[in-house]
Design an enzyme around this catalytic site. Structure first.
Site, short mmCIF file in Angstrom:
data_model
loop_
_atom_site.label_atom_id
_atom_site.label_comp_id
_atom_site.label_asym_id
_atom_site.label_seq_id
_atom_site.Cartn_x
_atom_site.Cartn_y
_atom_site.Cartn_z
N HIS A 180 -5.41 -20.22 12.26
CA HIS A 180 -6.50 -20.79 11.94
C HIS A 180 -7.56 -19.78 11.04
O HIS A 180 -8.12 -20.17 10.19
CB HIS A 180 -7.52 -21.29 13.12
CG HIS A 180 -8.95 -21.39 13.00
ND1 HIS A 180 -9.54 -22.52 12.33
CD2 HIS A 180 -10.06 -20.57 12.98
CE1 HIS A 180 -10.82 -22.66 12.52
NE2 HIS A 180 -11.08 -21.47 12.53
N GLY A 184 0.79 4.09 1.64
CA GLY A 184 1.08 4.94 2.82
C GLY A 184 -0.21 6.06 2.81
O GLY A 184 -0.11 6.43 3.94
N GLY A 185 -0.85 6.14 2.05
CA GLY A 185 -2.09 7.20 2.07
C GLY A 185 -2.88 7.08 3.26
O GLY A 185 -3.04 7.87 4.09
N CYS A 207 -5.68 -26.69 9.90
CA CYS A 207 -4.73 -25.67 10.47
C CYS A 207 -3.95 -26.36 11.71
O CYS A 207 -4.50 -27.17 12.39
CB CYS A 207 -5.29 -24.48 10.73
SG CYS A 207 -6.26 -24.25 12.28
N GLN A 229 -11.85 6.84 -5.17
CA GLN A 229 -12.38 7.54 -4.07
C GLN A 229 -13.64 8.05 -4.22
O GLN A 229 -14.40 7.67 -5.41
CB GLN A 229 -11.34 8.61 -3.39
CG GLN A 229 -10.16 7.94 -3.08
CD GLN A 229 -10.23 7.40 -1.69
OE1 GLN A 229 -10.94 7.13 -1.03
NE2 GLN A 229 -9.15 6.66 -1.54
N CYS A 248 -6.71 -26.60 14.90
CA CYS A 248 -7.39 -27.66 14.91
C CYS A 248 -6.92 -28.89 15.17
O CYS A 248 -7.76 -29.92 15.28
CB CYS A 248 -8.24 -27.47 13.58
SG CYS A 248 -9.47 -25.96 13.49
N ASP A 276 -8.12 -7.08 1.33
CA ASP A 276 -7.06 -7.24 2.52
C ASP A 276 -7.53 -6.91 3.79
O ASP A 276 -8.34 -5.83 3.53
CB ASP A 276 -5.76 -6.34 2.02
CG ASP A 276 -5.74 -5.04 2.59
OD1 ASP A 276 -6.37 -4.28 2.00
OD2 ASP A 276 -5.43 -4.78 3.99
N CYS A 315 -10.77 -28.68 9.51
CA CYS A 315 -9.90 -27.66 9.12
C CYS A 315 -8.52 -28.25 9.57
O CYS A 315 -8.18 -28.83 10.37
CB CYS A 315 -9.98 -26.37 10.17
SG CYS A 315 -9.00 -25.15 10.17
N ASP A 329 0.76 -1.25 0.05
CA ASP A 329 0.11 -0.05 -0.03
C ASP A 329 1.09 1.17 0.10
O ASP A 329 2.05 1.11 0.51
CB ASP A 329 -1.01 0.11 1.16
CG ASP A 329 -2.10 0.91 0.99
OD1 ASP A 329 -2.77 1.03 1.98
OD2 ASP A 329 -2.23 1.67 0.03
N ASP A 346 -2.74 8.10 -2.36
CA ASP A 346 -4.19 8.89 -2.45
C ASP A 346 -4.56 9.60 -1.26
O ASP A 346 -3.71 9.64 -0.13
CB ASP A 346 -5.14 7.58 -2.83
CG ASP A 346 -5.35 6.65 -1.45
OD1 ASP A 346 -4.09 6.57 -0.95
OD2 ASP A 346 -6.39 5.95 -1.53
C1 LIG Z 1 -9.28 -1.07 7.40
N1 LIG Z 1 -10.05 -0.17 6.41
C2 LIG Z 1 -9.28 0.41 5.55
N2 LIG Z 1 -8.21 0.03 5.01
C3 LIG Z 1 -7.99 0.88 4.11
C4 LIG Z 1 -6.69 0.90 3.52
C5 LIG Z 1 -5.53 0.28 3.76
C6 LIG Z 1 -5.57 -1.03 3.18
N3 LIG Z 1 -4.62 -1.98 4.26
C7 LIG Z 1 -3.27 -1.60 3.87
C8 LIG Z 1 -2.66 -2.68 4.68
C9 LIG Z 1 -2.48 -2.72 6.29
C10 LIG Z 1 -1.42 -2.42 6.70
C11 LIG Z 1 -0.18 -2.70 5.81
C12 LIG Z 1 -1.13 -2.54 4.52
C13 LIG Z 1 -6.72 2.23 2.26
N4 LIG Z 1 -5.38 2.42 1.73
C14 LIG Z 1 -5.24 3.28 0.85
N5 LIG Z 1 -4.23 3.51 -0.06
N6 LIG Z 1 -6.62 3.98 0.26
C15 LIG Z 1 -7.59 3.72 0.79
O1 LIG Z 1 -8.67 4.52 0.70
C16 LIG Z 1 -7.82 2.79 2.04
C17 LIG Z 1 -9.12 2.63 2.73
C18 LIG Z 1 -8.92 1.49 3.73
N7 LIG Z 1 -10.09 1.29 4.56
ZN LIG Z 2 -8.45 -24.41 12.37
#
Ligand SMILES: CNc1nc2c(CCNCC3CCCC3)c3nc(N)[nH]c(=O)c3cc2[nH]1
Ligand SMILES: [Zn+2]
Length: 368
Positions: free
Chosen positions: A331, A92-93, A303, A186, A306, A263, A301, A90, A144
């Protein structure tokens, strides 16, 4: 180098494969979060055993510690972690807005103070790409401007327009053939803004498209509605990634609306906190009801947790043993991985709707 292959659809659900130089990513798929180059508490082999094809790293965290030059000196993220499959980072936004000591956003950059040593850092679109290229991830995300919801429409529009300008700057700065660049849509919960943003980014030719700005506190139904009116405006021949989502229910509801990749820290963070995902809904393992229960979390499962009884897992958490969080993280990731495998099979068999309804019935009406 990068190609999304659509194998089949079942209603709004898509079955596909995202081909990358480090191997194929089966979709729909869930990507475990390895923020600091580790999926907390698990070895990389244990992560691979859960069925994950691609894992996540993060520009914000790795920039601060150990530093992207250090990661590069250690051979890059893959070599450092021992994961030779695809990695997505990601930009960093989001972290700047959720973690960074209060920040300032100008047209030029998102400026923040490190939550580790207070150092002032200027995250520009160009610097975010520079960091991701140093980390050597297979998929980089554009920088972003993410804002918290609810927000005034003028603020949503302003952040959206800046995110599009920053995406264009990332597109120009990204010059590694072997690293895909995904754009991020967005627009808050507004249909018109979301469609405009998706259409404008779709015209700029990225290797994949993320739906951002969701899972930020809005009701799940609002997330589903927003996804539902955004994905039709994204290219069908590119993967769609819903960022930061979500619970097992969120995954199935958004797959039904055309999302391919997810994710979320939920399976690992909740695993560390004694919450197990099962087909009957979540189990809080510190609860005394599990004290004498000799059954595994789930009979079928494969894992590491389990192999043991629920009573033993409860004991580990009550005793504060480090094995508890490790076993439950494994798990929960196995649960998400197997849920995605079963989903892919159901789409191929044209039975996704019935599959989704059966799972929702089993989970009951828990908040998860
Ligand atoms: C939990 N909800 C949420 N997460 C968002 C994330 C982070 C996604 N997860 C990244 C991992 C977590 C740590 C390491 C990488 C979002 N990231 C960006 N760049 N833009 C979003 O609008 C954006 C929107 C998000 N909404
Ligand atoms: Zn399990």
């Amino acid at each position: 180098m990068f190609r999304y292959e659509l194998i089949g659809t079942d209603g709004g659900a898509r079955r596909g494969v995202f081909h990358t130089p480090r191997g194929p990513v089966r979709t729909p798929g869930f990507m475990p979060v390895g923020t600091l180059g580790t999926v907390k508490g698990l070895t990389i082999d244990q992560v691979a055993a859960t069925g994950a094809d691609m894992i996540l790293g993060n520009t914000y965290h790795l920039r601060l510690r150990p530093g992207h030059e250090t990661v590069a000196a250690l051979g890059g993220l893959h070599k450092m972690c021992g994961w030779d499959g695809p990695i997505l980072t990601d930009s960093g936004g989001f972290q700047v807005f959720s973690l960074g000591a209060i920040n300032k956003v100008t047209e030029h950059a998102a400026t923040f103070r490190s939550h580790i040593d207070g150092a002032k850092i200027e995250l520009t679109p160009e610097h975010s790409i520079e960091i991701q290229q140093a980390l050597g991830s297979d998929v980089a995300m554009v920088l972003d401007h993410v804002i918290a919801l609810p927000a005034p429409m003028t603020q949503v529009e302003d952040a959206l327009a800046r995110s599009i300008r920053w995406a264009a700057r990332c597109r120009v700065a990204a010059d590694r053939e072997d690293q895909a660049l995904f754009a991020i849509v967005q627009g808050g919960l507004d249909r018109t803004l979301r469609q405009q943003c998706a259409t404008e980014l779709a015209a700029m030719s990225f290797e994949g498209y993320a739906v951002g700005g969701l899972s930020v506190g809005e009701p799940p139904e609002d997330m589903y509605t927003t996804t539902g009116f955004t994905t039709p405006h994204l290219p069908v021949d590119k993967p769609r990634y819903l960022m930061g989502v979500g619970t097992p229910r969120d995954l199935l509801e958004n797959i039904a609306r055309g999302i391919d990749l997810f994710d979320c820290v939920m399976p690992t963070r909740n695993g560390r906190n004694a919450l197990a995902f099962t087909d009957e809904g979540p189990l809080k393992l510190r609860n005394a009801v599990h004290k004498l229960d000799t059954r595994p979390l789930m009979e079928d499962c494969p894992c590491l947790a389990c192999r043991h009884s629920r009573g033993y897992l409860r004991h580990l958490f009550v005793a504060g043993e480090m094995l508890g969080p490790i076993l439950l993280s494994h798990h929960n990731l196995m649960y998400y991985g197997r849920l995605m495998q079963a989903t892919r099979d159901a789409i191929e068999a044209g039975e996704f709707e019935a599959f989704k309804n059966a799972k929702l019935a089993g989970w009951g009406h828990e908040p998860f």
